[in-house]
Enzyme design. Structure first.
Site, PDB file in Angstrom:
ATOM      1  N   ASP A  97       9.173   2.404   1.612  1.00 15.30           N
ATOM      2  CA  ASP A  97       8.130   3.038   2.212  1.00 15.30           C
ATOM      3  C   ASP A  97       8.091   2.862   3.751  1.00 15.30           C
ATOM      4  O   ASP A  97       7.494   2.014   4.133  1.00 15.30           O
ATOM      5  CB  ASP A  97       6.952   2.562   1.108  1.00 15.30           C
ATOM      6  CG  ASP A  97       5.618   3.423   2.022  1.00 15.30           C
ATOM      7  OD1 ASP A  97       5.572   4.063   3.035  1.00 15.30           O
ATOM      8  OD2 ASP A  97       4.513   3.277   1.149  1.00 15.30           O
ATOM      9  N   PHE A 136       0.737  -1.375  -0.068  1.00 12.69           N
ATOM     10  CA  PHE A 136      -0.092  -0.030   0.160  1.00 12.69           C
ATOM     11  C   PHE A 136       0.720   1.206   0.024  1.00 12.69           C
ATOM     12  O   PHE A 136       1.886   1.394   0.772  1.00 12.69           O
ATOM     13  CB  PHE A 136      -0.901  -0.056   1.205  1.00 12.69           C
ATOM     14  CG  PHE A 136      -1.771   1.175   1.300  1.00 12.69           C
ATOM     15  CD1 PHE A 136      -2.909   1.264   0.359  1.00 12.69           C
ATOM     16  CD2 PHE A 136      -1.461   2.604   2.050  1.00 12.69           C
ATOM     17  CE1 PHE A 136      -3.564   2.309   0.370  1.00 12.69           C
ATOM     18  CE2 PHE A 136      -2.259   3.569   1.989  1.00 12.69           C
ATOM     19  CZ  PHE A 136      -3.289   3.660   1.182  1.00 12.69           C
ATOM     20  N   LYS A 177       3.323   9.277   8.702  1.00 14.97           N
ATOM     21  CA  LYS A 177       2.289   9.232   9.711  1.00 14.97           C
ATOM     22  C   LYS A 177       2.876   9.693  10.901  1.00 14.97           C
ATOM     23  O   LYS A 177       2.529  10.702  11.443  1.00 14.97           O
ATOM     24  CB  LYS A 177       2.029   7.651   9.685  1.00 14.97           C
ATOM     25  CG  LYS A 177       0.815   7.419   8.798  1.00 14.97           C
ATOM     26  CD  LYS A 177       0.276   5.863   8.862  1.00 14.97           C
ATOM     27  CE  LYS A 177      -0.651   5.732   7.771  1.00 14.97           C
ATOM     28  NZ  LYS A 177      -0.353   4.999   6.642  1.00 14.97           N
TER      29      LYS A 177
HETATM   30  C1  LIG Z   1      -0.563   5.299   5.184  1.00 14.27           C
HETATM   31  C2  LIG Z   1       0.246   4.978   4.160  1.00 14.27           C
HETATM   32  C3  LIG Z   1       0.641   5.720   3.090  1.00 14.27           C
HETATM   33  C4  LIG Z   1      -0.328   6.648   2.708  1.00 14.27           C
HETATM   34  O1  LIG Z   1      -0.204   7.973   3.554  1.00 14.27           O
HETATM   35  P1  LIG Z   1      -1.337   9.118   3.315  1.00 14.27           P
HETATM   36  O2  LIG Z   1      -0.723  10.269   4.464  1.00 14.27           O
HETATM   37  O3  LIG Z   1      -2.603   8.642   3.842  1.00 14.27           O
HETATM   38  O4  LIG Z   1      -1.348   9.595   2.097  1.00 14.27           O
HETATM   39  C5  LIG Z   1       1.454   5.112   2.220  1.00 14.27           C
HETATM   40  N1  LIG Z   1       2.364   4.017   2.457  1.00 14.27           N
HETATM   41  C6  LIG Z   1       2.235   3.371   3.496  1.00 14.27           C
HETATM   42  C7  LIG Z   1       3.027   2.350   3.773  1.00 14.27           C
HETATM   43  C8  LIG Z   1       0.998   3.906   4.647  1.00 14.27           C
HETATM   44  O5  LIG Z   1       0.909   3.009   5.572  1.00 14.27           O
END
Ligand SMILES: *Cc1c(COP(=O)(O)O)cnc(C)c1O
Length: 398
Positions: free
Chosen positions: A222, A136, A251
């Protein structure tokens, strides 16, 4: 999924399936709803409030900054932005930082950087970025095109081209990494969060990192969910002994104040020059103050060690609780990003948890996701376990 029929008509778009609960206030590991009911929060606003709700230290730093400067644009040097960038580069394999406002934007920046690096520096036309199944990476068009879950992409055709999906943790599939010589980068999570709390296999990561290095492919991690201490180290890649070229985070970085960052080694970062990319709010003084205060607090209070310790304790207590209840369930993850694998029951458990005044998340239909704050106490874990017994009882046997 929770029953939302009882919630009164809302003017907010229905992009989320919301729990039937309105949250008014939060402090530490607890939140209170609009009726004053208190809940033990093991979600941390989806890995955002890593220091718990409304942490005093961060709040006082933001309050000071509110008195000083809110915004001035990136056409000027912003001292606290410089300070946060220096801190992040000192703490990571990267040399330079680009600031933005969210995880998707951080990944968007990484994708743009990888393409610019390929086009301008390596002379590769139509470069490809390899990503992985169940991953994701966010909801913007580039980030969702990179994402390895069709439910995120459904209805948004045409997607962006230039991505190739490979199976996660599959050594054989690495044969496909660069079969056409077009691969400029890989982008992956060290622990797939939304995809089901699936940690990367250390041997597979070593192999992947070695292939990337040999072939001049950028290794981009990521760390939007795993960064800022979530897994018991500042970045999850540290558990794997690798040195990524690009790191994205968001986050947990601002403790709830929106901020995102894309970090890169000089070799890749040089592809971005004045005018290549930008963001009006990215690196805003308030956001950077929140980021810097968060990192300082984590370090000054040894929260990484504490999180690792609490992770072991929580796993041990959970395992005992599950076997006492006669449930055979795998617990997986790293640090305080943990998943309990209970087939088809995750949503039921998360819904039932509310009745026991606990907030819990899922990660797909089969995984209950636990994300307590890094400074969760042993007593709070004990309290959680006590309530979790009751949650299991009603969710599984009623
Ligand atoms: C939450 C998340 C995103 C997206 O972040 P947003 O701030 O909602 O755009 C991307 N990559 C990972 C691994 C995530 O957990």
């Amino acid at each position: 999924m929770p029953d939302i029929s009882s919630v009164k008509a809302s003017s907010v778009m229905g992009t989320y399936n919301r729990f039937p609960l309105s949250i008014q206030r939060g402090k530490g590991t607890f939140v209170w709803d609009t009726e004053g009911k208190k809940y033990l929060d093991f979600t941390s606003g989806i890995a955002v409030c890593n220091l718990g709700h409304a942490p005093q230290y961060v709040q006082s730093k933001i309050s000071e900054q509110l008195e000083t400067l809110w915004h001035c644009s990136n056409l000027y040097t912003i001292p606290v932005q410089e300070e946060l960038a220096a801190h992040l580069t000192k703490r990571s394999s990267a040399d330079k930082v680009f600031f933005c406002n969210s995880g998707a934007e951080a990944n968007e920046a990484a994708i743009k950087l990888a393409r610019k690096y390929a086009n301008d520096i390596k002379g590769v036309q139509n470069p490809v970025i390899v990503t992985f199944k169940q991953s994701f990476h966010g909801r913007t068009l580039a980030a969702l095109s990179a994402t390895g879950q069709s439910k995120i992409q459904k209805g948004f055709a045409p997607l962006l081209t230039g991505f190739r999906l490979l199976p996660f943790n599959d050594t054989g599939a690495l044969q496909e990494l660069n079969h056409d010589g077009k691969t400029c980068a890989v982008l992956l999570e060290m622990v797939q969060g939304e995809g089901g709390v699936i940690p990367a296999d250390p041997l597979w990561i070593q192999e992947l990192a070695r292939s990337c290095k040999e072939q001049g492919i950028l290794l981009m991690v990521d760390e939007v969910q795993t960064g800022a201490g979530r897994t018991g180290s500042m970045f999850a890649y540290e558990h794997y002994g690798i040195s990524p070229d690009v790191i994205t985070m968001a986050k947990g970085l601002g403790s709830g104040f929106p901020i995102g960052a894309m970090l890169a080694k000089d070799e890749a970062a040089k592809a971005f020059e004045a005018g290549s990319h930008g963001s009006t709010f990215g690196g805003n003084p308030l956001a950077c103050t929140a980021g810097l205060a968060t990192l300082q607090y984590i370090e000054e209070n040894n929260l990484l060690e504490h999180a690792a310790e609490m992770s072991s304790y929580l796993q041990q207590q959970l395992q005992a609780c599950l076997s006492n209840a006669g449930v055979h369930a795998e617990i997986r993850g790293k640090g305080l990003l943990l998943g309990i694998v209970i087939e088809e029951k995750a949503a039921k458990i998360a819904a039932e948890a509310l009745k026991h005044e606990v907030l819990l998340l899922t990660a797909g239909p089969d995984v209950v996701r636990l994300l307590p704050p890094l400074n969760v106490s042993r007593e709070e874990i004990d309290e959680f376990i006590l309530r979790f017994k009751g949650i299991l009882d009603t969710a599984l046997y009623s």
